[in-house]
Design a protein around this motif. Sequence first.
Motif, PDB file in Angstrom:
ATOM      1  N   PHE A   1       0.641  -0.688   0.085  1.00 47.00           N
ATOM      2  CA  PHE A   1      -0.168  -0.107   0.063  1.00 47.00           C
ATOM      3  C   PHE A   1       0.566   1.558  -0.018  1.00 47.00           C
ATOM      4  N   ALA A   2       1.908   1.304   0.371  1.00 48.23           N
ATOM      5  CA  ALA A   2       2.646   2.332   0.576  1.00 48.23           C
ATOM      6  C   ALA A   2       3.398   2.866  -0.315  1.00 48.23           C
ATOM      7  N   ALA A   3       3.783   1.499  -1.332  1.00 49.22           N
ATOM      8  CA  ALA A   3       4.620   1.678  -2.911  1.00 49.22           C
ATOM      9  C   ALA A   3       3.774   1.976  -3.475  1.00 49.22           C
ATOM     10  N   ASP A   4       2.125   1.796  -3.897  1.00 49.63           N
ATOM     11  CA  ASP A   4       0.984   1.795  -4.696  1.00 49.63           C
ATOM     12  C   ASP A   4       0.636   3.023  -4.182  1.00 49.63           C
ATOM     13  N   PRO A   5       0.158   4.043  -4.772  1.00 52.28           N
ATOM     14  CA  PRO A   5       0.201   5.122  -3.937  1.00 52.28           C
ATOM     15  C   PRO A   5      -1.723   5.058  -5.222  1.00 52.28           C
ATOM     16  N   ALA A   6      -2.142   4.119  -6.496  1.00 55.00           N
ATOM     17  CA  ALA A   6      -2.988   3.709  -6.521  1.00 55.00           C
ATOM     18  C   ALA A   6      -4.508   3.455  -5.933  1.00 55.00           C
ATOM     19  N   LEU A   7      -3.406   2.043  -5.023  1.00 59.88           N
ATOM     20  CA  LEU A   7      -4.405   1.585  -3.933  1.00 59.88           C
ATOM     21  C   LEU A   7      -5.581   2.315  -3.107  1.00 59.88           C
ATOM     22  N   ASN A   8      -6.846   2.193  -2.722  1.00 61.73           N
ATOM     23  CA  ASN A   8      -7.492   2.603  -2.039  1.00 61.73           C
ATOM     24  C   ASN A   8      -6.971   2.735  -0.678  1.00 61.73           C
ATOM     25  N   ALA A   9      -6.986   3.577  -0.039  1.00 55.58           N
ATOM     26  CA  ALA A   9      -7.045   3.908   1.482  1.00 55.58           C
ATOM     27  C   ALA A   9      -8.390   2.968   2.190  1.00 55.58           C
ATOM     28  N   ASP A  10      -9.317   3.725   1.506  1.00 52.18           N
ATOM     29  CA  ASP A  10     -10.491   2.837   1.944  1.00 52.18           C
ATOM     30  C   ASP A  10     -10.549   1.662   2.170  1.00 52.18           C
ATOM     31  N   HIS A  11     -10.216   1.022   1.026  1.00 56.28           N
ATOM     32  CA  HIS A  11     -10.224  -0.257   0.886  1.00 56.28           C
ATOM     33  C   HIS A  11      -9.279  -0.814   1.320  1.00 56.28           C
ATOM     34  N   VAL A  12      -8.241  -0.473   1.803  1.00 58.38           N
ATOM     35  CA  VAL A  12      -7.321  -1.474   2.443  1.00 58.38           C
ATOM     36  C   VAL A  12      -7.733  -1.700   4.385  1.00 58.38           C
ATOM     37  N   ALA A  13      -8.386  -0.237   4.409  1.00 60.49           N
ATOM     38  CA  ALA A  13      -8.128   0.185   5.500  1.00 60.49           C
ATOM     39  C   ALA A  13      -9.005  -0.999   6.203  1.00 60.49           C
ATOM     40  N   TRP A  14     -10.320  -1.334   5.169  1.00 59.39           N
ATOM     41  CA  TRP A  14     -11.479  -2.350   5.823  1.00 59.39           C
ATOM     42  C   TRP A  14     -10.607  -3.482   5.205  1.00 59.39           C
ATOM     43  N   GLY A  15      -9.966  -3.596   4.360  1.00 57.26           N
ATOM     44  CA  GLY A  15      -9.944  -5.633   4.671  1.00 57.26           C
ATOM     45  C   GLY A  15      -8.999  -5.782   5.561  1.00 57.26           C
ATOM     46  N   LEU A  16      -8.856  -4.861   6.197  1.00 54.81           N
ATOM     47  CA  LEU A  16      -7.512  -5.069   7.578  1.00 54.81           C
ATOM     48  C   LEU A  16      -8.202  -4.763   8.929  1.00 54.81           C
ATOM     49  N   GLY A  17      -9.157  -4.435   8.462  1.00 50.72           N
ATOM     50  CA  GLY A  17     -10.529  -4.478   9.565  1.00 50.72           C
ATOM     51  C   GLY A  17      -9.374  -3.187  10.714  1.00 50.72           C
TER      52      GLY A  17
END
Length: 173
Positions: free
Chosen positions: A125-141
């Motif tokens: 996530f840190a290396a790819d600015p195209a990733l959606n922060a909301d999606h990643v946060a949701w996936g990590l809980g």
Amino acid sequence: MAAPESGKHWADNARCSGQDPELFIPLSDGPREDPDEVRQLQGIALNRPLNFCASCPLAVAAQCLVESLRLDDEYGIRAGLLASERSALRDSWKHRIDAEAVSAVLRGVPVVLNEAERGEVISRFAADPALNADHVAWGLGIPRKYLWQLVREHNQSSALAPSTAIASGADAG
């Protein structure tokens, strides 16, 4: 008479389902014990719980083992293995990275991850600015704000890592 419908969760079909959980937690067993010593100390007291495990369908036993590893279950008999017998498997499991699980979390699918997999998610996530922060946060809980804190910590530790390696290399010479 029709056969009973299988449960929707693997544990519904486990032979131990409905049994007293204490039966599956030998007092002398633990992650740092010698399995041979545990078997010698417990003797025939292990027969009943191990027979339940031996009578489970293979698919159920496999799911039982995977769940115990995924949840880092340190105690009790799972999938016919004592906690002390699963110790090496647990250590290996903690360091493996399931690429599908990491990708799922990056897409926003909540998945239980081990520490190495969580680190991989944060790194990607840190290396790819195209990733959606909301999606990643949701996936990590986790909350989005905490995700950004983890990214800052990751970036700081990544920036320190090369200089640490250089310093330790200089010390060695």
